[in-house]
Design an enzyme around this catalytic site. Structure first.
Site, PDB file in Angstrom:
ATOM      1  N   PRO A  14     102.469  95.834  10.213  1.00  0.00           N
ATOM      2  CA  PRO A  14     102.957  95.823  11.592  1.00  0.00           C
ATOM      3  C   PRO A  14     104.317  96.509  11.654  1.00  0.00           C
ATOM      4  O   PRO A  14     105.222  96.147  10.891  1.00  0.00           O
ATOM      5  CB  PRO A  14     103.080  94.324  11.911  1.00  0.00           C
ATOM      6  CG  PRO A  14     103.139  93.625  10.597  1.00  0.00           C
ATOM      7  CD  PRO A  14     102.449  94.490   9.601  1.00  0.00           C
ATOM      8  N   CYS A  97     110.942  90.045   9.056  1.00  0.00           N
ATOM      9  CA  CYS A  97     111.719  91.068   9.767  1.00  0.00           C
ATOM     10  C   CYS A  97     113.200  90.704   9.769  1.00  0.00           C
ATOM     11  O   CYS A  97     113.564  89.594  10.162  1.00  0.00           O
ATOM     12  CB  CYS A  97     111.212  91.208  11.199  1.00  0.00           C
ATOM     13  SG  CYS A  97     112.112  92.447  12.155  1.00  0.00           S
ATOM     14  N   LYS A 136     103.498  86.634   6.819  1.00  0.00           N
ATOM     15  CA  LYS A 136     104.114  87.773   6.121  1.00  0.00           C
ATOM     16  C   LYS A 136     105.566  87.401   5.861  1.00  0.00           C
ATOM     17  O   LYS A 136     106.294  87.044   6.783  1.00  0.00           O
ATOM     18  CB  LYS A 136     104.038  89.055   6.957  1.00  0.00           C
ATOM     19  CG  LYS A 136     104.595  90.283   6.229  1.00  0.00           C
ATOM     20  CD  LYS A 136     104.297  91.566   7.003  1.00  0.00           C
ATOM     21  CE  LYS A 136     104.648  92.805   6.172  1.00  0.00           C
ATOM     22  NZ  LYS A 136     106.093  93.034   6.075  1.00  0.00           N
ATOM     23  N   HIS A 168     106.403  90.910   1.121  1.00  0.00           N
ATOM     24  CA  HIS A 168     107.217  92.111   0.947  1.00  0.00           C
ATOM     25  C   HIS A 168     108.115  91.842  -0.247  1.00  0.00           C
ATOM     26  O   HIS A 168     108.955  90.943  -0.217  1.00  0.00           O
ATOM     27  CB  HIS A 168     108.046  92.367   2.215  1.00  0.00           C
ATOM     28  CG  HIS A 168     108.802  93.657   2.188  1.00  0.00           C
ATOM     29  ND1 HIS A 168     109.130  94.355   3.327  1.00  0.00           N
ATOM     30  CD2 HIS A 168     109.293  94.394   1.168  1.00  0.00           C
ATOM     31  CE1 HIS A 168     109.797  95.454   3.006  1.00  0.00           C
ATOM     32  NE2 HIS A 168     109.908  95.493   1.689  1.00  0.00           N
ATOM     33  N   GLY A 209     105.676  96.784   0.271  1.00  0.00           N
ATOM     34  CA  GLY A 209     106.988  97.315  -0.073  1.00  0.00           C
ATOM     35  C   GLY A 209     106.897  98.419  -1.105  1.00  0.00           C
ATOM     36  O   GLY A 209     106.429  98.202  -2.220  1.00  0.00           O
ATOM     37  N   GLY A 231     103.088 100.532   4.791  1.00  0.00           N
ATOM     38  CA  GLY A 231     103.747 100.731   6.076  1.00  0.00           C
ATOM     39  C   GLY A 231     103.963 102.186   6.417  1.00  0.00           C
ATOM     40  O   GLY A 231     103.053 102.892   6.840  1.00  0.00           O
ATOM     41  N   ARG A 232     105.180 102.657   6.198  1.00  0.00           N
ATOM     42  CA  ARG A 232     105.564 103.987   6.699  1.00  0.00           C
ATOM     43  C   ARG A 232     104.709 105.122   6.156  1.00  0.00           C
ATOM     44  O   ARG A 232     104.417 106.079   6.862  1.00  0.00           O
ATOM     45  CB  ARG A 232     107.046 104.233   6.381  1.00  0.00           C
ATOM     46  CG  ARG A 232     107.990 103.438   7.265  1.00  0.00           C
ATOM     47  CD  ARG A 232     109.385 103.382   6.689  1.00  0.00           C
ATOM     48  NE  ARG A 232     109.426 102.527   5.515  1.00  0.00           N
ATOM     49  CZ  ARG A 232     110.403 102.534   4.616  1.00  0.00           C
ATOM     50  NH1 ARG A 232     111.399 103.390   4.750  1.00  0.00           N
ATOM     51  NH2 ARG A 232     110.377 101.714   3.578  1.00  0.00           N
TER      52      ARG A 232
END
Length: 333
Positions: A14, A97, A136, A168, A209, A231-232
């Site tokens: 997310p 986050c 998460k 993560h 991560g 993720g990215r």
């Protein structure tokens, strides 16, 4: 349909402002099985703010999980009920986050300091509705010793009924590092995550991560975790990761060529442009997520440039996408 547990062998993280419904629709064209996540939606926005439109998704996005942010068990339970009613098979609680906005609301990574509260939140969400509740988290925050606090954190959420977690593998520094720095600066500790899998063999653990390729995801799965969240890299280079995911992770077939993905987006884009339900849809709402489709390929720069320059203009339509394809092909010739 494949079980959620199996789909979770690979997931796209997310990401705020990135993994919206337009992004997820395109990602699903590339992989039938990868588990997709919404951007984080806060429980106050849903329960007090009436922002139920934030839960909208296309049925073709399934399997797709809703991520919630919050720290009030009663409110989170109500938000989880909304998510289940909308059709999400999984409701995920954000305990990772590190942004200032999240800290001020006393949720996200700051919840690593409050495992009993997290357990209470999870229990309330599980009791309120039928969808699976997952978490998460980080390995810790600030001066916490991850090797001490992470087992305790996991023990508490397992006791509350959680069976699947994404870790993560970095600390979050709530003081002194920006959210962007928190994604890169704290060192990765994959070994600790593998230790948690040995400690809690019945807990489905996904690692997150620093994963930048599908080959790296396969290596991590082979090493013993149950799932890998990317993720990215999945966002900026979706073809390299998602087009190959079904073949390498799930034993299926390669996804479509990126040009075919673009062409398959046409009907979706035209429907979005015609959607007047919440103001007129803009082309750039969708095409901003398509920039990385040709990453590393000849003509990719011309593709990105054309969409960037023309996608946001008033009246921009499918022709802009066709022209971007033509510009890319011409540059690659």
């Amino acid at each position: 349909m494949m079980s959620l547990e199996r789909s979770a062998r690979l997931s796209v993280a997310p990401m705020m402002d990135w993994t919206d419904r337009h992004c997820r629709y395109m990602h699903r064209l590339m992989s039938k099985h990868t588990l997709l996540y919404t951007e984080m939606v806060t429980s106050p926005a849903l329960v007090r703010g009436g922002a139920r439109h934030l839960l909208r998704f296309d049925p073709s996005e399934q399997p797709v999980a809703l991520q919630l942010g919050g720290s009030d068990p009663v409110e989170l339970a109500k938000a989880a009920v909304m998510g289940a009613e909308e059709g999400y098979p999984e409701i995920n609680l954000n305990c990772g986050c590190p942004s200032d906005r999240v800290q001020s609301g006393s949720f996200g990574a700051v919840l690593m300091e409050k495992p009993a509260l997290v357990a209470e939140c999870c229990r309330a969400m599980i009791d309120a509705q039928p969808s699976e509740v997952t978490v998460k988290c980080r390995i810790g925050v600030d001066d916490q010793n991850p090797a001490e606090i992470l087992p305790e954190f996991l023990s508490q959420i397992i006791a509350a009924g959680v069976e699947r977690v994404t870790i993560h593998a970095r600390k979050a520094w709530l003081q002194g590092l920006s959210p962007k720095e928190n994604r890169d600066v704290p060192p990765l500790d994959y070994d600790l995550v593998f230790e948690m899998k040995q400690l809690f063999p019945n807990l489905h653990i996904s690692i997150n991560g620093g994963v930048t390729s599908i080959e790296q995801a396969v290596e991590l799965l082979d090493a013993g975790v149950d799932g890998v969240m990317i993720g990215r890299s999945a966002y900026h280079n979706p073809t390299d990761i998602l087009q190959r995911a079904d073949a390498l992770i799930y034993g299926g077939e390669l996804g479509p060529d990126p040009v075919d993905v673009v062409l398959q987006m046409r009907s979706y884009i035209e429907a979005h442009l015609a959607d007047k339900s919440r103001g007129s849809g803009k082309l750039a709402h969708v095409t901003k997520h398509m920039m990385g489709l040709f990453a590393g390929r000849p003509g990719a720069r011309q593709w990105r440039r054309h969409l960037s320059e023309h996608g946001h203009r008033d009246g921009a339509n499918w022709a802009v996408v066709e022209d971007a394809l033509a510009a890319m092909k011409q540059a690659a010739a």
